[in-house]
Enzyme design. Structure first.
Site, mmCIF file in Angstrom:
data_model
loop_
_atom_site.group_PDB
_atom_site.id
_atom_site.type_symbol
_atom_site.label_atom_id
_atom_site.label_comp_id
_atom_site.label_asym_id
_atom_site.label_seq_id
_atom_site.Cartn_x
_atom_site.Cartn_y
_atom_site.Cartn_z
ATOM 1 C CD GLU A 1 98.632 -39.209 4.834
ATOM 2 O OE1 GLU A 1 98.901 -38.424 5.756
ATOM 3 O OE2 GLU A 1 97.809 -38.940 3.930
ATOM 4 C CG ASP B 1 99.540 -42.117 8.462
ATOM 5 O OD1 ASP B 1 98.392 -41.856 8.089
ATOM 6 O OD2 ASP B 1 100.471 -41.282 8.442
ATOM 7 C CB ILE B 2 103.077 -42.661 4.217
ATOM 8 C CG1 ILE B 2 102.653 -43.910 3.445
ATOM 9 C CG2 ILE B 2 104.424 -42.151 3.707
ATOM 10 C CD1 ILE B 2 102.454 -43.674 1.961
#
Length: 276
Positions: free
Chosen positions: A178, A135-136
């Site tokens: 994301e 996950d960004i």
């Protein structure tokens, strides 16, 4: 009858019977031969039966051989043209269907497989594997600060880096937003953590240029590992829990599901609480 024809067409497309132009030519030529033979036999039979019985004023032709040849020359080209048109239509349908199927399994922004395709691929794996969910970090802040165009560019670059880092032998997908997923087969826990952590470090060192401004992007990852008895859903739930701990305990880190209890205990002992 129509349903049977429709079923035949669907089966032929599914089996790859109409994937090239030559398939159309073979379809038209083979059907033309059988149709022409049927027309010749039917024509000869009708003349013989109706002519000899005197039905409907039909007269047996004086030269059956010549009549048969004429029938073949008339029925052949007409049949070929009709079958070719039908075959070309089926080919177009097959191409459209295959393209739709491809697009329905690919994330349009990053070009990675989407969640549906990812689940399908993982479901075919019989041996144990490792599932990593990335996950960004603070992606919403990137969108809010630099705009959604910048956010899209970051997603594209991250997807390229994931593909380069884990190679074409492993399934890499954009699961949504994301969040990305990677499946690694046969690695040990230590190898897995090391590989994922190398990617995390490479991402943290990478500088993204957006409208002339350099920004830093980090990722967090949750990792789960099954021995073959765990389903994808079970491993995904475990990886999501590990990802939550990674995000809540500082971000820019990799957490294996086996480490969750230890991290939570350490934080509680140190007086820190894992917050959402």
């Amino acid at each position: 009858m129509i349903s049977r024809i429709r079923g035949w067409i669907v089966r032929r497309i599914a089996l790859g019977g109409f994937s090239k132009r030559r398939d159309v030519l073979y379809f038209a030529a083979s059907r033309t031969v059988w149709t022409t033979l049927a027309a010749v036999v039917l024509n000869f039979g009708v003349y013989q039966i109706f002519g000899r019985l005197g039905l409907f004023g039909v007269v047996v032709p004086p030269d059956p051989v010549a009549d048969t040849i004429v029938t073949g020359f008339v029925a052949g080209p007409i049949s070929f043209l009709a079958y070719y048109i039908v075959g070309a239509a089926i080919l177009d349908l097959a191409v459209s269907r295959n393209e739709y199927e491809r697009l329905s399994r690919v994330d349009p922004l990053t070009g990675l497989m989407n969640r549906r395709a990812f689940v399908d691929v993982v479901s075919t794996i019989k041996q144990s594997y490792v599932l990593a969910v990335f996950d960004i970090d603070r992606f919403k802040a990137i969108n809010d600060t630099y705009g959604h165009g910048a956010g899209d560019q970051v997603l594209i670059e991250v997807s390229h880096m994931l593909k380069d880092a884990f190679g074409s032998d492993n399934a890499v997908a954009r699961l949504g937003g994301e969040e990305f997923g990677v499946v690694l087969q046969h690695p040990s826990k230590e190898e897995t953590i090391a590989a994922i952590d190398r990617f995390r470090e490479a991402m943290a060192k990478r500088r993204f240029t957006v409208d002339g401004v350099e920004i830093t992007v980090t990722v967090s990852a949750g990792v789960s590992q099954g021995n073959g008895s765990f389903t994808y859903s079970m491993l995904l739930t475990s990886a999501d829990k590990a990802l939550y701990v990674a995000k809540a305990s500082g971000r820019n880190r990799v957490v294996h599901v086996d480490e969750i209890a230890q991290i939570v205990t350490r934080n509680e002992t140190g007086g820190d609480r894992i917050a959402s």
